[in-house]
Motif scaffolding. Structure first.
Motif, PDB file in Angstrom:
ATOM      1  N   PHE A 185       0.808  -1.224   0.000  1.00  0.00           N
ATOM      2  CA  PHE A 185       0.000   0.000   0.000  1.00  0.00           C
ATOM      3  C   PHE A 185       0.848   1.286   0.000  1.00  0.00           C
ATOM      4  CE2 PHE A 185       1.124   0.329   4.291  1.00  0.00           C
ATOM      5  CZ  PHE A 185       0.526   1.423   4.931  1.00  0.00           C
ATOM      6  N   VAL A 186       2.176   1.169  -0.130  1.00  0.00           N
ATOM      7  CA  VAL A 186       3.034   2.355  -0.228  1.00  0.00           C
ATOM      8  C   VAL A 186       3.995   2.223  -1.413  1.00  0.00           C
ATOM      9  CG1 VAL A 186       2.906   3.074   2.182  1.00  0.00           C
ATOM     10  CG2 VAL A 186       4.591   1.334   1.494  1.00  0.00           C
ATOM     11  N   ALA A 187       3.576   1.518  -2.436  1.00  0.00           N
ATOM     12  CA  ALA A 187       4.453   1.211  -3.572  1.00  0.00           C
ATOM     13  C   ALA A 187       5.034   2.469  -4.200  1.00  0.00           C
ATOM     14  CB  ALA A 187       3.675   0.426  -4.623  1.00  0.00           C
ATOM     15  N   GLY A 188       6.356   2.462  -4.407  1.00  0.00           N
ATOM     16  CA  GLY A 188       7.017   3.548  -5.099  1.00  0.00           C
ATOM     17  C   GLY A 188       7.272   4.798  -4.292  1.00  0.00           C
ATOM     18  N   ARG A 189       6.854   4.819  -3.026  1.00  0.00           N
ATOM     19  CA  ARG A 189       7.072   6.004  -2.201  1.00  0.00           C
ATOM     20  C   ARG A 189       8.504   6.047  -1.671  1.00  0.00           C
ATOM     21  NH1 ARG A 189       2.966   9.673  -3.002  1.00  0.00           N
ATOM     22  NH2 ARG A 189       1.013   8.492  -3.298  1.00  0.00           N
ATOM     23  N   PRO A 190       9.082   7.254  -1.519  1.00  0.00           N
ATOM     24  CA  PRO A 190      10.395   7.351  -0.889  1.00  0.00           C
ATOM     25  C   PRO A 190      10.345   6.753   0.516  1.00  0.00           C
ATOM     26  CG  PRO A 190       9.767   9.443  -1.897  1.00  0.00           C
ATOM     27  CD  PRO A 190       8.559   8.555  -1.941  1.00  0.00           C
ATOM     28  N   GLU A 191      11.468   6.213   0.985  1.00  0.00           N
ATOM     29  CA  GLU A 191      11.477   5.512   2.271  1.00  0.00           C
ATOM     30  C   GLU A 191      10.936   6.372   3.402  1.00  0.00           C
ATOM     31  OE1 GLU A 191      14.792   4.133   5.449  1.00  0.00           O
ATOM     32  OE2 GLU A 191      15.077   3.345   3.419  1.00  0.00           O
ATOM     33  N   GLU A 192      11.368   7.616   3.476  1.00  0.00           N
ATOM     34  CA  GLU A 192      10.931   8.480   4.587  1.00  0.00           C
ATOM     35  C   GLU A 192       9.418   8.666   4.591  1.00  0.00           C
ATOM     36  OE1 GLU A 192      11.838  12.963   6.420  1.00  0.00           O
ATOM     37  OE2 GLU A 192      12.950  12.213   4.664  1.00  0.00           O
ATOM     38  N   GLU A 193       8.848   8.908   3.409  1.00  0.00           N
ATOM     39  CA  GLU A 193       7.400   9.087   3.315  1.00  0.00           C
ATOM     40  C   GLU A 193       6.676   7.784   3.613  1.00  0.00           C
ATOM     41  OE1 GLU A 193       4.029  10.904   0.244  1.00  0.00           O
ATOM     42  OE2 GLU A 193       5.930  10.131  -0.550  1.00  0.00           O
ATOM     43  N   ALA A 194       7.184   6.662   3.081  1.00  0.00           N
ATOM     44  CA  ALA A 194       6.540   5.368   3.309  1.00  0.00           C
ATOM     45  C   ALA A 194       6.500   5.029   4.795  1.00  0.00           C
ATOM     46  CB  ALA A 194       7.279   4.279   2.551  1.00  0.00           C
ATOM     47  N   LEU A 195       7.610   5.274   5.499  1.00  0.00           N
ATOM     48  CA  LEU A 195       7.653   4.985   6.939  1.00  0.00           C
ATOM     49  C   LEU A 195       6.674   5.861   7.703  1.00  0.00           C
ATOM     50  CD1 LEU A 195      11.511   4.589   7.431  1.00  0.00           C
ATOM     51  CD2 LEU A 195       9.798   2.770   7.511  1.00  0.00           C
ATOM     52  N   GLU A 196       6.552   7.132   7.296  1.00  0.00           N
ATOM     53  CA  GLU A 196       5.605   8.028   7.965  1.00  0.00           C
ATOM     54  C   GLU A 196       4.162   7.576   7.737  1.00  0.00           C
ATOM     55  OE1 GLU A 196       4.194  10.960  10.350  1.00  0.00           O
ATOM     56  OE2 GLU A 196       6.267  10.295  10.095  1.00  0.00           O
ATOM     57  N   VAL A 197       3.870   7.134   6.492  1.00  0.00           N
ATOM     58  CA  VAL A 197       2.525   6.623   6.188  1.00  0.00           C
ATOM     59  C   VAL A 197       2.219   5.397   7.048  1.00  0.00           C
ATOM     60  CG1 VAL A 197       1.110   5.513   4.419  1.00  0.00           C
ATOM     61  CG2 VAL A 197       2.466   7.543   3.850  1.00  0.00           C
ATOM     62  N   MET A 198       3.193   4.478   7.151  1.00  0.00           N
ATOM     63  CA  MET A 198       3.005   3.288   7.992  1.00  0.00           C
ATOM     64  C   MET A 198       2.732   3.677   9.438  1.00  0.00           C
ATOM     65  SD  MET A 198       6.107   0.876   6.579  1.00  0.00           S
ATOM     66  CE  MET A 198       6.351   0.556   4.843  1.00  0.00           C
ATOM     67  N   ASN A 199       3.477   4.649   9.938  1.00  0.00           N
ATOM     68  CA  ASN A 199       3.309   5.081  11.320  1.00  0.00           C
ATOM     69  C   ASN A 199       1.932   5.693  11.557  1.00  0.00           C
ATOM     70  OD1 ASN A 199       4.480   5.653  14.021  1.00  0.00           O
ATOM     71  ND2 ASN A 199       4.220   7.777  13.389  1.00  0.00           N
TER      72      ASN A 199
END
Length: 511
Positions: A185-199
């Motif tokens: 559900f965070v495909a292609g997102r930069p790592e920093e943004e993906a981690l924030e979305v997960m959080n």
């Protein structure tokens, strides 16, 4: 310790087997090949649609076949499933590309199911979700007195702003949720943004009482696991946990063990396609040991490479293989198995692992004596993508039997490695002929053998339209050492006679 013998039903296949078949066909259909040069290269979009249709049609055909033999173990249905998918795939290749109008897609087309209890936005195609999209998609979850208990946000790509829109909505319904799918559900997102979305999602769902949680295909690593820490720490009633293909290292595996507070009710733990290493495997084993109700722990890769186990270990392993019906990759190279160990493993493997994709038994001193059992096993593995039997002593006799086993079906085959096997002209020619027409083939390695100059020319002629698929032949020795008591008296006539006799043999797939 005596290993109990399990009765394994090979049909129907698991859902993941079907998905993996679709993925494999998709990759094969879009890869440039001798076929695409003749019929045209298919587009990614149409191939994805075709692959799903092929899998569904092959499944229906195999299911109808299985209905006629309800008392069987399903092995013949699995064979038909694979062969039918290969046949239909070749039909699609020969049909060639189809030009379609690229219409505008509404974000609401992502809604796959919203029946009042299940809210699923995993419909095709994958799409980056912005704040406006999230508002439109998640509006249904804001309806008063809704009864949604299952949500699936897979096959999407949520950005930070979309996650902020989702947060209060998910928090408002978290107490009624029992199943949450946040895979891919965070495909292609930069790592920093993906981690924030997960959080953000983790905090929104913290305290929910879930029975099912799927965090697969998110390239989590340790940082990702800890980003979901709040959600994981609050789960005491999980029955199913999926962490498939998440790039989970040793440290991430330990984090999972640390964060999940209770697995007393866990029935399903699927953790395959990761890179946990020995220490990580030990951490996951601690979860397994503390899960008394566990009935489905899926780890599809068996890797015992480079251990001088010997024949006895091969015999012992063959008795345990029946317990691992989900294996998709088996690496048993350089174990000093010999013919006896190889025959035992081949016979056991023929009755297990119906969806096997990788078989590696290189460097085991395997001779032509073990070839019939090995060929019978290979013939039954119609999903095989990679076969490595290099650095053995199969000679022409064994090579021709292996080639015979690969002739029919095996539409997913990508790589065949038969290097350094004392193979001469006849064996090389049979191997080349057997695999050259496989639509997804990327490599045939027959280097380091004893193929005559005439044999090399014949093989190159067979691959004349796709020479890039034929591996290097610079280490081949046309004057190869004698490998039998008759010395170097085997003429071209003798080779042809051997080829003729062996190609007439039937490779048996069932007892």
């Amino acid at each position: 310790m005596e290993v109990p013998t399990l009765s394994v039903k090979l049909w129907p296949p698991t859902q993941s087997t079907g998905l993996k078949l679709v993925d494999r066909m998709t990759k094969n259909l879009v890869t440039p090949s001798i076929w695409s040069r003749k019929y045209g290269l298919l587009s990614q979009k149409e191939v994805e649609e075709d692959a799903k249709k092929i899998e569904a049609a092959a499944f229906d055909a195999a299911n109808q076949h299985f209905a006629k033999e309800p008392d069987g173990d399903g092995s013949s249905a699995v064979q038909l499933y694979a062969k039918e998918s290969s046949r239909l795939m070749i039909e699609v290749i020969k049909r060639g590309p189809v030009v379609k109008a690229d219409g505008e897609l509404s974000i609401l087309d992502k809604l796959k199911e919203y029946d009042g209890t299940t809210f699923d936005i995993s419909g095709d195609p994958r799409k980056e979700i912005g704040a406006g999209d999230a508002e439109k998609l998640l509006n249904l979850l804001k309806e008063p007195r809704n009864k949604y208990t299952k949500i699936c946000f897979s096959n999407t790509s949520f950005g930070w702003e979309a996650a902020l829109v989702a947060e209060p909505i998910l928090s408002s319904i978290k107490n009624q949720l029992t199943e949450v799918d946040l895979s891919d559900f965070v495909a292609g997102r930069p790592e920093e943004e993906a981690l924030e979305v997960m959080n953000i999602f983790s905090l929104a769902l913290e305290g929910s009482v879930l029975r099912y949680l799927n965090l697969s295909n998110n390239a989590l690593g340790e940082k990702g696991i800890r980003a979901f820490g709040a959600l994981l720490k609050s789960q005491h009633n999980l029955e199913e946990l999926y962490l498939i293909n998440d790039g989970i290292s040793e440290e991430a595996a330990k984090a999972v063990c640390e964060l999940v507070p209770s697995t007393d009710k866990l029935r399903v733990l699927q953790f395959h396609n990761n890179m946990t290493g020995d220490e990580g495997a030990i951490a996951i084993s601690n979860i397994v040991n503390h899960s008394p109700l566990l009935e489905d722990f899926r780890s599809t890769k068996l890797d015992l490479r480079d251990n001088m186990f010997g024949i006895d270990a091969g015999l012992a392993l063959s008795k345990a293989l029946s317990a691992f019906s989900d294996l998709s990759e088996i690496y048993l190279s350089y174990l000093n198995l010999g013919d006896e160990g190889c025959i035992a493993l081949a016979n056991a493997l023929k009755e297990s692992a119906p969806s096997l994709e990788v078989l590696d038994m290189a460097g085991n001193e395997i001779t032509a004596k073990a070839a019939p059992a090995l060929a019978s096993c290979i013939a039954s593995k119609q999903f095989l993508a990679k076969l490595n039997l290099g650095e053995n002593e199969l000679k022409d006799e064994g090579a021709i039997l292996i080639a015979k086993a690969l002739e029919e079906g095996h539409g997913q085959l990508c790589e065949v490695d038969m290097n350094t096997n004392l193979i001469r002209r006849a064996g090389a020619r049979c191997l080349a002929t057997a695999v050259v027409g496989k639509p997804g083939l990327t490599l045939l390695n027959i280097n380091g053998n004893y193929i005559s100059d005439e044999g090399i020319d014949e093989v190159k002629d067979i691959f004349k339209n796709c020479l890039n698929v034929l591996g290097p032949l610079d280490e081949n020795d046309p004057d190869g050492d004698d490998y039998d008591d008759e010395g170097d008296e085997q003429s071209g006539h003798d080779e042809l006679e051997l080829e003729s006799k062996l190609k007439g043999l039937e490779i048996k797939q069932e007892e």
